[in-house]
Write a protein that holds these residues in place. Structure first.
Motif, PDB file in Angstrom:
ATOM      1  N   ARG A 182      46.550  45.057  48.582  1.00 40.76           N
ATOM      2  CA  ARG A 182      46.555  46.151  49.569  1.00 40.76           C
ATOM      3  C   ARG A 182      45.125  46.653  49.853  1.00 40.76           C
ATOM      4  NH1 ARG A 182      51.819  47.252  47.080  1.00 40.76           N
ATOM      5  NH2 ARG A 182      53.313  46.722  48.703  1.00 40.76           N
ATOM      6  N   CYS A 183      44.283  45.688  50.176  1.00 45.06           N
ATOM      7  CA  CYS A 183      42.900  45.973  50.572  1.00 45.06           C
ATOM      8  C   CYS A 183      42.725  45.548  52.029  1.00 45.06           C
ATOM      9  CB  CYS A 183      41.933  45.197  49.679  1.00 45.06           C
ATOM     10  SG  CYS A 183      40.215  45.255  50.222  1.00 45.06           S
ATOM     11  N   PRO A 184      42.133  46.400  52.870  1.00 41.43           N
ATOM     12  CA  PRO A 184      42.034  46.096  54.303  1.00 41.43           C
ATOM     13  C   PRO A 184      40.897  45.146  54.682  1.00 41.43           C
ATOM     14  CG  PRO A 184      41.122  48.259  53.884  1.00 41.43           C
ATOM     15  CD  PRO A 184      41.673  47.767  52.568  1.00 41.43           C
ATOM     16  N   ASP A 185      40.489  44.286  53.764  1.00 41.32           N
ATOM     17  CA  ASP A 185      39.474  43.276  54.039  1.00 41.32           C
ATOM     18  C   ASP A 185      39.894  42.010  53.305  1.00 41.32           C
ATOM     19  OD1 ASP A 185      37.060  41.622  53.552  1.00 41.32           O
ATOM     20  OD2 ASP A 185      35.992  43.249  54.564  1.00 41.32           O
ATOM     21  N   ALA A 186      40.260  40.979  54.044  1.00 38.93           N
ATOM     22  CA  ALA A 186      40.839  39.773  53.455  1.00 38.93           C
ATOM     23  C   ALA A 186      39.895  39.096  52.464  1.00 38.93           C
ATOM     24  CB  ALA A 186      41.233  38.793  54.558  1.00 38.93           C
ATOM     25  N   GLU A 187      38.611  39.029  52.792  1.00 39.43           N
ATOM     26  CA  GLU A 187      37.657  38.344  51.917  1.00 39.43           C
ATOM     27  C   GLU A 187      37.464  39.111  50.609  1.00 39.43           C
ATOM     28  OE1 GLU A 187      34.092  37.623  49.832  1.00 39.43           O
ATOM     29  OE2 GLU A 187      34.225  39.371  51.163  1.00 39.43           O
ATOM     30  N   VAL A 188      37.324  40.429  50.709  1.00 37.42           N
ATOM     31  CA  VAL A 188      37.180  41.253  49.514  1.00 37.42           C
ATOM     32  C   VAL A 188      38.465  41.219  48.693  1.00 37.42           C
ATOM     33  CG1 VAL A 188      36.754  43.589  48.645  1.00 37.42           C
ATOM     34  CG2 VAL A 188      35.481  42.751  50.625  1.00 37.42           C
ATOM     35  N   ALA A 189      39.601  41.213  49.367  1.00 38.85           N
ATOM     36  CA  ALA A 189      40.898  41.168  48.681  1.00 38.85           C
ATOM     37  C   ALA A 189      41.019  39.922  47.812  1.00 38.85           C
ATOM     38  CB  ALA A 189      42.035  41.223  49.693  1.00 38.85           C
ATOM     39  N   GLU A 190      40.572  38.789  48.316  1.00 39.56           N
ATOM     40  CA  GLU A 190      40.641  37.549  47.544  1.00 39.56           C
ATOM     41  C   GLU A 190      39.841  37.656  46.259  1.00 39.56           C
ATOM     42  OE1 GLU A 190      39.563  34.136  49.802  1.00 39.56           O
ATOM     43  OE2 GLU A 190      41.170  34.351  51.275  1.00 39.56           O
ATOM     44  N   ARG A 191      38.680  38.265  46.338  1.00 37.76           N
ATOM     45  CA  ARG A 191      37.853  38.415  45.130  1.00 37.76           C
ATOM     46  C   ARG A 191      38.472  39.399  44.150  1.00 37.76           C
ATOM     47  NH1 ARG A 191      32.681  40.428  45.904  1.00 37.76           N
ATOM     48  NH2 ARG A 191      32.987  41.104  48.055  1.00 37.76           N
ATOM     49  N   MET A 192      39.075  40.451  44.692  1.00 36.46           N
ATOM     50  CA  MET A 192      39.759  41.413  43.825  1.00 36.46           C
ATOM     51  C   MET A 192      40.920  40.745  43.074  1.00 36.46           C
ATOM     52  SD  MET A 192      40.016  44.762  46.286  1.00 36.46           S
ATOM     53  CE  MET A 192      38.635  45.880  46.560  1.00 36.46           C
ATOM     54  N   ILE A 193      41.702  39.980  43.800  1.00 32.51           N
ATOM     55  CA  ILE A 193      42.867  39.309  43.204  1.00 32.51           C
ATOM     56  C   ILE A 193      42.427  38.335  42.118  1.00 32.51           C
ATOM     57  CG2 ILE A 193      44.766  37.704  43.664  1.00 32.51           C
ATOM     58  CD1 ILE A 193      44.897  39.036  46.504  1.00 32.51           C
ATOM     59  N   ALA A 194      41.357  37.573  42.395  1.00 32.37           N
ATOM     60  CA  ALA A 194      40.839  36.621  41.409  1.00 32.37           C
ATOM     61  C   ALA A 194      40.402  37.335  40.138  1.00 32.37           C
ATOM     62  CB  ALA A 194      39.681  35.831  42.012  1.00 32.37           C
ATOM     63  N   LEU A 195      39.778  38.502  40.277  1.00 29.80           N
ATOM     64  CA  LEU A 195      39.334  39.274  39.116  1.00 29.80           C
ATOM     65  C   LEU A 195      40.520  39.755  38.292  1.00 29.80           C
ATOM     66  CD1 LEU A 195      37.115  40.671  37.480  1.00 29.80           C
ATOM     67  CD2 LEU A 195      37.248  42.583  39.092  1.00 29.80           C
ATOM     68  N   ILE A 196      41.559  40.233  38.963  1.00 26.81           N
ATOM     69  CA  ILE A 196      42.752  40.710  38.247  1.00 26.81           C
ATOM     70  C   ILE A 196      43.426  39.557  37.514  1.00 26.81           C
ATOM     71  CG2 ILE A 196      45.039  41.730  38.523  1.00 26.81           C
ATOM     72  CD1 ILE A 196      43.902  43.232  40.977  1.00 26.81           C
ATOM     73  N   GLU A 197      43.531  38.417  38.178  1.00 23.75           N
ATOM     74  CA  GLU A 197      44.164  37.261  37.541  1.00 23.75           C
ATOM     75  C   GLU A 197      43.358  36.787  36.337  1.00 23.75           C
ATOM     76  OE1 GLU A 197      44.517  34.641  40.893  1.00 23.75           O
ATOM     77  OE2 GLU A 197      46.564  35.318  41.355  1.00 23.75           O
ATOM     78  N   GLU A 198      42.029  36.866  36.427  1.00 25.01           N
ATOM     79  CA  GLU A 198      41.183  36.496  35.292  1.00 25.01           C
ATOM     80  C   GLU A 198      41.404  37.449  34.126  1.00 25.01           C
ATOM     81  OE1 GLU A 198      36.432  35.979  34.129  1.00 25.01           O
ATOM     82  OE2 GLU A 198      37.013  36.718  36.114  1.00 25.01           O
ATOM     83  N   ALA A 199      41.466  38.755  34.430  1.00 20.86           N
ATOM     84  CA  ALA A 199      41.715  39.738  33.374  1.00 20.86           C
ATOM     85  C   ALA A 199      43.063  39.497  32.714  1.00 20.86           C
ATOM     86  CB  ALA A 199      41.649  41.149  33.953  1.00 20.86           C
ATOM     87  N   ARG A 200      44.068  39.216  33.525  1.00 26.12           N
ATOM     88  CA  ARG A 200      45.415  38.975  32.973  1.00 26.12           C
ATOM     89  C   ARG A 200      45.407  37.746  32.071  1.00 26.12           C
ATOM     90  NH1 ARG A 200      50.745  39.411  36.510  1.00 26.12           N
ATOM     91  NH2 ARG A 200      51.884  40.367  34.809  1.00 26.12           N
ATOM     92  N   SER A 201      44.709  36.684  32.475  1.00 24.33           N
ATOM     93  CA  SER A 201      44.677  35.458  31.682  1.00 24.33           C
ATOM     94  C   SER A 201      44.040  35.685  30.318  1.00 24.33           C
ATOM     95  CB  SER A 201      43.938  34.359  32.440  1.00 24.33           C
ATOM     96  OG  SER A 201      42.550  34.641  32.529  1.00 24.33           O
ATOM     97  N   LYS A 202      43.190  36.701  30.226  1.00 22.41           N
ATOM     98  CA  LYS A 202      42.524  37.028  28.969  1.00 22.41           C
ATOM     99  C   LYS A 202      43.262  38.116  28.195  1.00 22.41           C
ATOM    100  CE  LYS A 202      37.916  35.844  30.750  1.00 22.41           C
ATOM    101  NZ  LYS A 202      36.564  36.354  31.079  1.00 22.41           N
ATOM    102  N   GLY A 203      44.430  38.527  28.690  1.00 27.56           N
ATOM    103  CA  GLY A 203      45.181  39.589  28.037  1.00 27.56           C
ATOM    104  C   GLY A 203      44.552  40.945  28.199  1.00 27.56           C
ATOM    105  N   ASP A 204      43.812  41.128  29.301  1.00 26.73           N
ATOM    106  CA  ASP A 204      43.087  42.372  29.528  1.00 26.73           C
ATOM    107  C   ASP A 204      43.551  43.023  30.830  1.00 26.73           C
ATOM    108  OD1 ASP A 204      41.223  44.376  28.997  1.00 26.73           O
ATOM    109  OD2 ASP A 204      39.676  42.931  28.407  1.00 26.73           O
ATOM    110  N   SER A 205      42.879  44.098  31.235  1.00 32.92           N
ATOM    111  CA  SER A 205      43.273  44.817  32.446  1.00 32.92           C
ATOM    112  C   SER A 205      42.041  45.387  33.127  1.00 32.92           C
ATOM    113  CB  SER A 205      44.253  45.948  32.116  1.00 32.92           C
ATOM    114  OG  SER A 205      43.637  46.905  31.261  1.00 32.92           O
ATOM    115  N   VAL A 206      42.194  45.810  34.368  1.00 34.57           N
ATOM    116  CA  VAL A 206      41.089  46.412  35.123  1.00 34.57           C
ATOM    117  C   VAL A 206      41.603  47.626  35.896  1.00 34.57           C
ATOM    118  CG1 VAL A 206      39.664  44.341  35.366  1.00 34.57           C
ATOM    119  CG2 VAL A 206      41.487  44.772  37.016  1.00 34.57           C
ATOM    120  N   GLY A 207      40.671  48.509  36.252  1.00 35.14           N
ATOM    121  CA  GLY A 207      40.989  49.685  37.061  1.00 35.14           C
ATOM    122  C   GLY A 207      40.229  49.644  38.367  1.00 35.14           C
ATOM    123  N   GLY A 208      40.158  50.788  39.047  1.00 37.13           N
ATOM    124  CA  GLY A 208      39.462  50.836  40.325  1.00 37.13           C
ATOM    125  C   GLY A 208      39.773  52.102  41.091  1.00 37.13           C
ATOM    126  N   VAL A 209      39.681  52.008  42.414  1.00 41.01           N
ATOM    127  CA  VAL A 209      39.819  53.188  43.270  1.00 41.01           C
ATOM    128  C   VAL A 209      40.799  52.929  44.407  1.00 41.01           C
ATOM    129  CG1 VAL A 209      38.605  54.734  44.869  1.00 41.01           C
ATOM    130  CG2 VAL A 209      37.491  53.986  42.762  1.00 41.01           C
TER     131      VAL A 209
END
Length: 358
Positions: A182-209
């Motif tokens: 739910r980010c209004p910029d497709a390119e930025v959204a892809e990077r955000m999603i990749a970061l979340i998936e990386e955190a999940r794969s490591k058993g971790d989590s992330v926050g934001g705004v």
């Protein structure tokens, strides 16, 4: 607990736990004659429900709301609106290990010390599952606001250190629901999603705004001193699970300026600036209201962490169960819902300010 109600005139009281039979609530003070769109109501809940994408919890809940009262022939009657949302996919056994262990960063410890007894299954009342009830009330508030041409739009503007680099007026807000973050910029959204998936794969989590804008709010909503509109918005946002910060308008950025730079006045083109975020003296000034809400990383993670048990012993915990690696995408409709309730309450209260209305 005595803190289960929100609002003065438009008032929501909620009940239920994450792994109970159901969650639900009562909306009091909703004016009669509001046309009810049940499809819209369910769509709002679908935006918040678990299991909606690869970056949210795997818990599967339809979050189908059942309206019990307060609506007749498609319109609100002015009576209390009662509703429930059954819990369909609670797996309480996933939390057996937490019966005597406190999750670090979670409410387990403080609830137990305050009440002397706690529901360890998914955090019980402290679970973000309760926010579904807020979305129901927020949907009714939105129905009132839509009729007044007031629109509330929230979106994810930052995940950890990946942020939008455009001001809100340069964003294509129609893009928000086109990606799972739910980010209004497709390119930025892809990077955000990749970061979340990386955190999940490591058993971790992330926050934001999560950022939010409220369009069409007329001049004069909100009250001075202790009921300032931005103060009530702040309380509403800080009542949401995992929220650790709130800023209205330019917020902390305004502290870097001189008053001559920060005061809202016409610029060279004649357009009035909006550093204050649409609210001055606690009262809406007719400009767009905008604010940011900071969410911490999800507390319950699968990575091993030191914590304590109920006997005060230090233990290591790798939490099991189903949890969001990032709460932000599901928090967007909750932020909108809380903003809508605050604005409707302010609108109703503004009608008490003087006998003659313009």
């Amino acid at each position: 607990m005595a803190s289960n109600s929100f609002g003065q005139i438009f008032r929501l009281t909620t009940f239920g736990e994450s792994h109970g039979t159901a969650i639900g609530g009562v909306i009091d003070g909703c004016p009669a004659g509001v046309k009810v769109d049940l499809q819209f109501l369910q769509e709002e809940l679908d935006r918040r429900k678990p299991g909606q994408s690869s970056i949210t919890t795997e818990r599967k809940e339809s979050d189908t709301v059942q309206i019990l009262s307060g609506i007749f022939e498609g319109y609100t009657t002015g009576a209390p609106i009662g509703f429930i949302i059954p819990n369909e996919d609670a797996k309480s056994s996933d939390y057996d290990e937490l019966r005597k262990i406190y999750r670090p960063g979670h409410a387990d410890f403080t609830y137990d010390k305050k009440y002397g007894h706690r529901d360890h299954r998914g955090g019980g009342r402290s679970s973000a599952r309760e926010t579904a009830c807020r979305v129901v009330a927020g949907a009714f508030a939105k129905m009132i606001l839509f009729a007044m041409d007031v629109d509330i739009i929230a979106f994810v503007s930052r995940v950890k250190d990946i942020a939008l680099n455009k001001t809100f007026d340069k964003l294509n807000l129609s893009e928000i629901e086109k990606n799972i973050i739910r980010c209004p910029d497709a390119e930025v959204a892809e990077r955000m999603i990749a970061l979340i998936e990386e955190a999940r794969s490591k058993g971790d989590s992330v926050g934001g705004v999560v950022s939010c804008i409220c369009k069409g709010v007329p001049l004069g909503w909100g009250d001075p001193i202790y009921e300032k509109l931005h103060a009530n918005l702040g309380k509403a946002m800080l009542s949401i699970n995992a929220v650790k910060g709130f800023e209205i308008g330019d917020g902390f950025q305004s502290t870097y300026r001189f008053g001559s730079e920060n005061n809202d006045a016409p610029d060279e083109s004649g357009k009035i600036t909006n550093h204050d975020g649409g609210i001055q003296g606690g009262i809406s000034n007719g400009q767009i209201i905008r604010f940011n809400v900071a969410f911490k990383p999800t507390s319950t993670i699968q990575s091993a962490q030191l914590t304590t048990d109920v006997d005060g012993n230090q233990v290591e915990l790798s939490a099991s169960g189903r949890h969001d690696p990032c709460v932000l995408p599901r928090a967007v409709p909750v932020v909108e819902a809380m903003a809508a309730m605050v604005l409707v309450d302010a609108m109703l209260l503004s009608r008490l300010a003087r006998l003659q209305q313009e």
